[in-house]
Design an enzyme around this catalytic site. Structure first.
Site, PDB file in Angstrom:
ATOM      1  N   THR A  64     -45.141  -8.708  53.355  1.00 48.95           N
ATOM      2  CA  THR A  64     -44.607  -8.515  54.684  1.00 48.95           C
ATOM      3  C   THR A  64     -44.055  -7.093  54.762  1.00 48.95           C
ATOM      4  O   THR A  64     -44.253  -6.292  53.844  1.00 48.95           O
ATOM      5  CB  THR A  64     -43.552  -9.598  55.004  1.00 48.95           C
ATOM      6  OG1 THR A  64     -43.133  -9.459  56.361  1.00 48.95           O
ATOM      7  CG2 THR A  64     -42.358  -9.517  54.072  1.00 48.95           C
ATOM      8  N   LYS A  68     -47.157  -3.601  53.832  1.00 46.98           N
ATOM      9  CA  LYS A  68     -48.554  -3.872  54.162  1.00 46.98           C
ATOM     10  C   LYS A  68     -49.449  -2.643  54.037  1.00 46.98           C
ATOM     11  O   LYS A  68     -50.630  -2.764  53.720  1.00 46.98           O
ATOM     12  CB  LYS A  68     -48.653  -4.460  55.570  1.00 46.98           C
ATOM     13  CG  LYS A  68     -48.035  -5.846  55.691  1.00 46.98           C
ATOM     14  CD  LYS A  68     -48.242  -6.433  57.070  1.00 46.98           C
ATOM     15  CE  LYS A  68     -47.635  -7.814  57.172  1.00 46.98           C
ATOM     16  NZ  LYS A  68     -47.885  -8.447  58.488  1.00 46.98           N
ATOM     17  N   ASP A 105     -53.739 -11.986  58.859  1.00 44.49           N
ATOM     18  CA  ASP A 105     -53.065 -12.062  60.160  1.00 44.49           C
ATOM     19  C   ASP A 105     -54.083 -12.089  61.302  1.00 44.49           C
ATOM     20  O   ASP A 105     -53.916 -12.819  62.278  1.00 44.49           O
ATOM     21  CB  ASP A 105     -52.137 -10.858  60.362  1.00 44.49           C
ATOM     22  CG  ASP A 105     -50.869 -10.944  59.537  1.00 44.49           C
ATOM     23  OD1 ASP A 105     -50.425 -12.074  59.248  1.00 44.49           O
ATOM     24  OD2 ASP A 105     -50.322  -9.890  59.175  1.00 44.49           O
TER      25      ASP A 105
END
Length: 275
Positions: A64, A68, A105
């Site tokens: 996180t 990233k 994601d």
């Protein structure tokens, strides 16, 4: 020699992360009793040292903020999806010691929307222009057939979003944040801003809204999501995104598919309710 397999989520701050709850629920449902999933406070400066100290029992990392992008130089290979937004949220360690980076994601966003019946839209709006907004544009590049309007606070942010659009093959028009209520005219609105940012827009939700994808999961519902639901609009939340991207991580790290979506969601909902 222990047959324990390890995975973990890294970031800073990290105490709030629901990833351990989701991944551990998956391991339990899959019968993976020799798998553990931890949580580590790691910033950009300490990331290289942390990764260098990982032994052969490690199978994966969830990343996180702010890691990233910082993790990318430490990897042997980065997927096209992750490279497209310069963000890796998943690292898988292979049996031969290679480190593979991916971004779940983006497909997680698509899967969360598909679960609510949204497979294609003719146009969309994005609120915000941060890292999550670029992932939203990448997801929209796969499901939006027309223009995406990004509502931003500065000319610099507007330039960034148009640049991401060009890179991702999306036609991006930018508009001032002060005009953000106009975002709700689109069939799909994606809110990517921090907690509280969209609260003032709740009163502007139209009588017959389309679909709202609000990437926050705490606090939930946001004022915008609550107003949207009250007017009969479909709402996709941050927990939906978190669960779907975690499902893909579990499948990549463990090699087991399908991951137990329902069990993971139930665990996440219970953990949030207990906070």
């Amino acid at each position: 020699m222990s047959d324990t397999k390890k995975a973990a989520v890294l970031g800073s701050p990290i105490a709030h992360s629901l990833s351990p709850v989701l991944h551990r629920a998956a391991y339990e449902a899959l019968g993976l009793r020799n798998w553990t999933y931890g949580r580590f406070e790691v910033d950009e400066a300490s990331l290289p040292g942390f990764c260098a100290g990982l032994g052969p029992e490690w199978r994966g990392l969830s990343l996180t903020m702010p890691l990233k992008r910082a993790v990318m130089p430490l990897l042997d290979e980065v997927s096209d999806v992750a490279a497209s937004v310069e963000a890796v949220n998943t690292v898988v360690f292979t049996d031969d010691g290679r480190r593979l980076g991916d971004n779940t994601d983006i497909p997680g966003m698509i899967a969360a929307l598909r679960e609510r019946g949204v497979r294609q839209v003719e146009r969309a709006s994005v609120l915000g222009a941060g890292a999550t907004a670029s992932s939203a544009l990448a997801a929209l590049s796969r499901i939006c057939t027309g223009e995406v309007t990004a509502y931003v606070r500065s000319a610099a942010r507007a330039d960034e979003m148009r640049g991401w659009g060009e890179r991702l093959g999306v036609t991006v028009r930018t508009a001032a944040w002060e005009d953000a209520a106009a975002a709700f005219e689109a069939p799909l609105t994606v809110a990517t801003t921090p907690a509280g940012t969209t609260d003032a827009l709740a009163a502007a939700v139209p009588d017959r809204p389309g679909t709202l994808f609000d990437v926050l999961y705490e606090p939930w519902p946001t004022a915008l999501a609550a107003a949207w639901a009250a007017r009969g609009g479909a709402v996709v939340g941050g927990l939906d995104l978190l669960v779907h991207q975690a499902v893909l991580q579990v499948e990549q790290m463990t090699g087991r598919s399908p991951a137990p979506l329902a069990a993971m969601r139930t665990a996440g909902e219970a953990a949030l309710a207990a906070r």
